[in-house]
Design an enzyme around this catalytic site. Structure first.
Site, PDB file in Angstrom:
ATOM      1  N   MET A  19       0.868  -1.188   0.000  1.00  0.00           N
ATOM      2  CA  MET A  19       0.000   0.000   0.000  1.00  0.00           C
ATOM      3  C   MET A  19       0.898   1.230   0.000  1.00  0.00           C
ATOM      4  O   MET A  19       1.614   1.489   0.982  1.00  0.00           O
ATOM      5  CB  MET A  19      -0.931   0.000   1.220  1.00  0.00           C
ATOM      6  CG  MET A  19      -1.987  -1.090   1.158  1.00  0.00           C
ATOM      7  SD  MET A  19      -3.282  -0.903   2.421  1.00  0.00           S
ATOM      8  CE  MET A  19      -2.397  -1.329   3.898  1.00  0.00           C
ATOM      9  N   GLN A  75       7.828  -4.600  -4.899  1.00  0.00           N
ATOM     10  CA  GLN A  75       6.845  -4.476  -5.978  1.00  0.00           C
ATOM     11  C   GLN A  75       7.232  -3.368  -6.953  1.00  0.00           C
ATOM     12  O   GLN A  75       7.510  -2.239  -6.554  1.00  0.00           O
ATOM     13  CB  GLN A  75       5.453  -4.171  -5.432  1.00  0.00           C
ATOM     14  CG  GLN A  75       4.431  -4.293  -6.557  1.00  0.00           C
ATOM     15  CD  GLN A  75       3.043  -3.825  -6.192  1.00  0.00           C
ATOM     16  OE1 GLN A  75       2.836  -2.660  -5.875  1.00  0.00           O
ATOM     17  NE2 GLN A  75       2.100  -4.742  -6.258  1.00  0.00           N
ATOM     18  N   CYS A 105      -2.953  -1.543  -9.945  1.00  0.00           N
ATOM     19  CA  CYS A 105      -3.206  -0.211  -9.391  1.00  0.00           C
ATOM     20  C   CYS A 105      -4.141   0.586 -10.293  1.00  0.00           C
ATOM     21  O   CYS A 105      -3.872   0.772 -11.473  1.00  0.00           O
ATOM     22  CB  CYS A 105      -1.905   0.544  -9.204  1.00  0.00           C
ATOM     23  SG  CYS A 105      -2.193   2.134  -8.418  1.00  0.00           S
ATOM     24  N   LYS A 144       0.638  -9.155  -9.215  1.00  0.00           N
ATOM     25  CA  LYS A 144      -0.580  -8.777  -8.480  1.00  0.00           C
ATOM     26  C   LYS A 144      -1.477  -7.998  -9.427  1.00  0.00           C
ATOM     27  O   LYS A 144      -1.046  -7.035 -10.053  1.00  0.00           O
ATOM     28  CB  LYS A 144      -0.221  -7.922  -7.266  1.00  0.00           C
ATOM     29  CG  LYS A 144      -1.439  -7.467  -6.460  1.00  0.00           C
ATOM     30  CD  LYS A 144      -1.019  -6.908  -5.109  1.00  0.00           C
ATOM     31  CE  LYS A 144      -2.192  -6.417  -4.290  1.00  0.00           C
ATOM     32  NZ  LYS A 144      -2.731  -5.134  -4.762  1.00  0.00           N
ATOM     33  N   ASN A 205      -7.197 -11.521  -2.286  1.00  0.00           N
ATOM     34  CA  ASN A 205      -7.049 -10.235  -1.584  1.00  0.00           C
ATOM     35  C   ASN A 205      -8.309  -9.390  -1.763  1.00  0.00           C
ATOM     36  O   ASN A 205      -8.985  -9.476  -2.775  1.00  0.00           O
ATOM     37  CB  ASN A 205      -5.807  -9.513  -2.158  1.00  0.00           C
ATOM     38  CG  ASN A 205      -5.742  -8.037  -1.777  1.00  0.00           C
ATOM     39  OD1 ASN A 205      -5.825  -7.164  -2.644  1.00  0.00           O
ATOM     40  ND2 ASN A 205      -5.605  -7.736  -0.512  1.00  0.00           N
ATOM     41  N   GLY A 206      -8.567  -8.572  -0.759  1.00  0.00           N
ATOM     42  CA  GLY A 206      -9.676  -7.614  -0.807  1.00  0.00           C
ATOM     43  C   GLY A 206     -10.647  -7.834   0.324  1.00  0.00           C
ATOM     44  O   GLY A 206     -11.237  -8.917   0.443  1.00  0.00           O
ATOM     45  N   ASP A 207     -10.791  -6.821   1.187  1.00  0.00           N
ATOM     46  CA  ASP A 207     -11.801  -6.808   2.255  1.00  0.00           C
ATOM     47  C   ASP A 207     -11.633  -7.925   3.283  1.00  0.00           C
ATOM     48  O   ASP A 207     -12.620  -8.342   3.897  1.00  0.00           O
ATOM     49  CB  ASP A 207     -13.223  -6.896   1.662  1.00  0.00           C
ATOM     50  CG  ASP A 207     -13.531  -5.722   0.737  1.00  0.00           C
ATOM     51  OD1 ASP A 207     -12.747  -4.760   0.707  1.00  0.00           O
ATOM     52  OD2 ASP A 207     -14.567  -5.783   0.045  1.00  0.00           O
ATOM     53  N   GLY A 229      -4.613  -5.952   3.531  1.00  0.00           N
ATOM     54  CA  GLY A 229      -4.124  -4.583   3.429  1.00  0.00           C
ATOM     55  C   GLY A 229      -4.712  -3.692   4.509  1.00  0.00           C
ATOM     56  O   GLY A 229      -4.233  -3.644   5.645  1.00  0.00           O
ATOM     57  N   ARG A 230      -5.819  -3.009   4.165  1.00  0.00           N
ATOM     58  CA  ARG A 230      -6.358  -1.984   5.051  1.00  0.00           C
ATOM     59  C   ARG A 230      -6.734  -2.501   6.429  1.00  0.00           C
ATOM     60  O   ARG A 230      -6.690  -1.751   7.407  1.00  0.00           O
ATOM     61  CB  ARG A 230      -7.555  -1.296   4.372  1.00  0.00           C
ATOM     62  CG  ARG A 230      -7.131  -0.444   3.178  1.00  0.00           C
ATOM     63  CD  ARG A 230      -8.295  -0.077   2.302  1.00  0.00           C
ATOM     64  NE  ARG A 230      -8.891  -1.273   1.668  1.00  0.00           N
ATOM     65  CZ  ARG A 230      -9.980  -1.279   0.937  1.00  0.00           C
ATOM     66  NH1 ARG A 230     -10.620  -0.148   0.740  1.00  0.00           N
ATOM     67  NH2 ARG A 230     -10.434  -2.401   0.397  1.00  0.00           N
TER      68      ARG A 230
HETATM   69  C1  FMN Z   1      -3.765   3.610   0.129  1.00  0.00           C
HETATM   70  C2  FMN Z   1      -3.583   2.381  -0.709  1.00  0.00           C
HETATM   71  C3  FMN Z   1      -2.420   2.211  -1.422  1.00  0.00           C
HETATM   72  C4  FMN Z   1      -2.253   1.072  -2.233  1.00  0.00           C
HETATM   73  N1  FMN Z   1      -1.068   0.899  -2.901  1.00  0.00           N
HETATM   74  C5  FMN Z   1      -0.879  -0.231  -3.623  1.00  0.00           C
HETATM   75  C6  FMN Z   1       0.379  -0.491  -4.248  1.00  0.00           C
HETATM   76  O1  FMN Z   1       1.344   0.275  -4.115  1.00  0.00           O
HETATM   77  N2  FMN Z   1       0.487  -1.633  -4.986  1.00  0.00           N
HETATM   78  C7  FMN Z   1      -0.554  -2.515  -5.134  1.00  0.00           C
HETATM   79  O2  FMN Z   1      -0.404  -3.535  -5.810  1.00  0.00           O
HETATM   80  N3  FMN Z   1      -1.725  -2.301  -4.529  1.00  0.00           N
HETATM   81  C8  FMN Z   1      -1.898  -1.203  -3.764  1.00  0.00           C
HETATM   82  N4  FMN Z   1      -3.073  -1.028  -3.100  1.00  0.00           N
HETATM   83  C9  FMN Z   1      -4.091  -2.101  -3.142  1.00  0.00           C
HETATM   84  C10 FMN Z   1      -3.891  -3.074  -1.969  1.00  0.00           C
HETATM   85  O3  FMN Z   1      -2.675  -3.781  -2.106  1.00  0.00           O
HETATM   86  C11 FMN Z   1      -5.039  -4.092  -1.912  1.00  0.00           C
HETATM   87  O4  FMN Z   1      -5.060  -4.793  -3.134  1.00  0.00           O
HETATM   88  C12 FMN Z   1      -6.401  -3.433  -1.691  1.00  0.00           C
HETATM   89  O5  FMN Z   1      -6.330  -2.425  -0.691  1.00  0.00           O
HETATM   90  C13 FMN Z   1      -7.451  -4.470  -1.288  1.00  0.00           C
HETATM   91  O6  FMN Z   1      -7.069  -5.153  -0.127  1.00  0.00           O
HETATM   92  P1  FMN Z   1      -7.648  -4.752   1.346  1.00  0.00           P
HETATM   93  O7  FMN Z   1      -9.138  -4.693   1.227  1.00  0.00           O
HETATM   94  O8  FMN Z   1      -7.144  -5.837   2.266  1.00  0.00           O
HETATM   95  O9  FMN Z   1      -7.077  -3.400   1.674  1.00  0.00           O
HETATM   96  C14 FMN Z   1      -3.262   0.097  -2.309  1.00  0.00           C
HETATM   97  C15 FMN Z   1      -4.436   0.272  -1.567  1.00  0.00           C
HETATM   98  C16 FMN Z   1      -4.598   1.382  -0.761  1.00  0.00           C
HETATM   99  C17 FMN Z   1      -5.861   1.525   0.042  1.00  0.00           C
END
Ligand code: FMN
Length: 329
Positions: A19, A75, A105, A144, A205-207, A229-230
């Protein structure tokens, strides 16, 4: 069918998501203290890595730095095969045990530059970049991406199959389309089509916000691991909790009270050290906010700390800020 082998040992397969602006080295180190199978650096623009350009936040090389603990994949994003290959070689030379290619992204800056998820609309270019990276390094390469560009174009299975044919050793799917950005809900079941298309490990991945989500995401997707992630913002122990619930690893001690204040203080000081005082102060605010929210701390103190310009004052007030509101009253 036997489960495919992970390209680097992931014990267990619970991964920290990349992230930008969040999963920097200080945050990854805090997550590592509790445990994770794999950490992934923030996305690094391959062109900047090659030209050693300094971003306003930290040098691109610093962003790729590998810390102690679980393996850290670096990455890379970009649209030029030569820069992707060179950046991958640099990251490998600096110790990255795995290179991850970002094709997910949705940010306009990245998509406008025809990288990130825009590559899902040009699989031939995507494959040229993948070929270049796989050919440039000896360490494994992962990819990814998202489910597709939009509901009309759910081409992750095709991209994944072609990537694996080119030598990619693991695929992570953020179970949304690019058109969704971060709206709606991650469609974990849709990852099954990717799982069916490749014989390498697939990560969903996601949520994923707790162990129950992780279990359900794995069941619906058939994936071999989860990426978080979040959910880990303000809760760096979450990956270890998920690992304990799903894979029987020791459950983490979730810090509270003085132990939590100590942890946040260490993270805070690491951010100031990594970025320097002024930038560190600003970058640290979002993490402080997440910690205080997760702890249920008093909103007025939270608001004050968000404005505080003196790190010593922030540190002094952390114990109160991280104490649940009703207890503080
Ligand atoms: C603020 C932010 C920055 C992110 N930066 C990247 C990144 O640099 N590379 C990437 O592949 N995904 C990035 N993502 C996506 C996350 O890796 C992830 O796929 C997405 O947040 C869903 O997962 P989560 O619901 O567990 O957060 C970013 C997401 C957020 C919210």
């Amino acid at each position: 069918m036997n489960a495919p082998r992970f390209p680097v040992p992931l014990s267990p397969p619970v991964l920290l998501a990349p992230m930008s602006g969040i999963t920097d080295l200080p945050f990854r180190q805090v997550v590592a203290e509790f445990g994770a199978g794999l950490l992934v650096s923030e996305m690094i623009a391959s062109g900047e890595m090659v030209t050693r350009k300094r971003s306003p936040r930290a040098s691109t090389r610093a962003r790729a730095r590998i810390g102690a603990g679980p393996p850290t994949a670096v990455q890379l994003a970009g649209r030029e095969a030569s820069a992707m290959a060179e950046a991958a070689r640099i990251a490998e030379g600096e110790g990255a045990p795995m290179i991850d290619i970002n094709m997910g992204c949705p940010a306009k800056k990245v998509v406008g530059g025809l990288s990130g998820s825009a590559l899902m609309r040009d699989l031939d270019l995507a494959l040229r970049l993948i070929d270049a990276v796989v050919g440039a390094v000896k360490v494994p390469v992962s990819l990814k991406t998202r489910l597709g560009w939009d509901v009309e174009c759910l081409n992750a299975p095709e991209l994944a199959a072609r990537a694996v044919e080119a030598g990619v050793a693991m695929i992570t799917i953020h179970a949304r389309t690019r058109a969704q950005f971060y709206t709606g809900r991650a469609d974990w079941a849709a990852v099954q089509a990717v799982r069916a298309a490749v014989a390498v490990p697939v990560i969903v991945n996601g949520d994923i916000l707790d162990a129950a989500c992780a279990r359900r995401a794995l069941a619906l997707s058939g994936a071999h691991g989860v990426m978080v992630g979040r959910g880990a913002q303000g809760r760096p122990w979450l990956l270890a909790q998920i690992s304990a619930a799903l894979y029987g690893t020791p459950a983490p001690q979730v810090p509270q009270g003085a132990a939590l204040a100590d942890l946040v203080a260490r993270h805070y000081e690491a951010m100031l050290g990594f970025y320097g005082r002024d930038l560190g102060l600003r970058i640290a605010r979002k993490h402080l906010g997440w910690y205080i929210d997760a702890a249920g701390g008093p909103p007025d103190l939270r608001a004050r700390l968000m404005r505080e310009g003196d790190p010593a004052q922030v540190l002094a007030q952390l114990p109160d800020a991280l104490t649940r509101q009703e207890a503080a009253a």
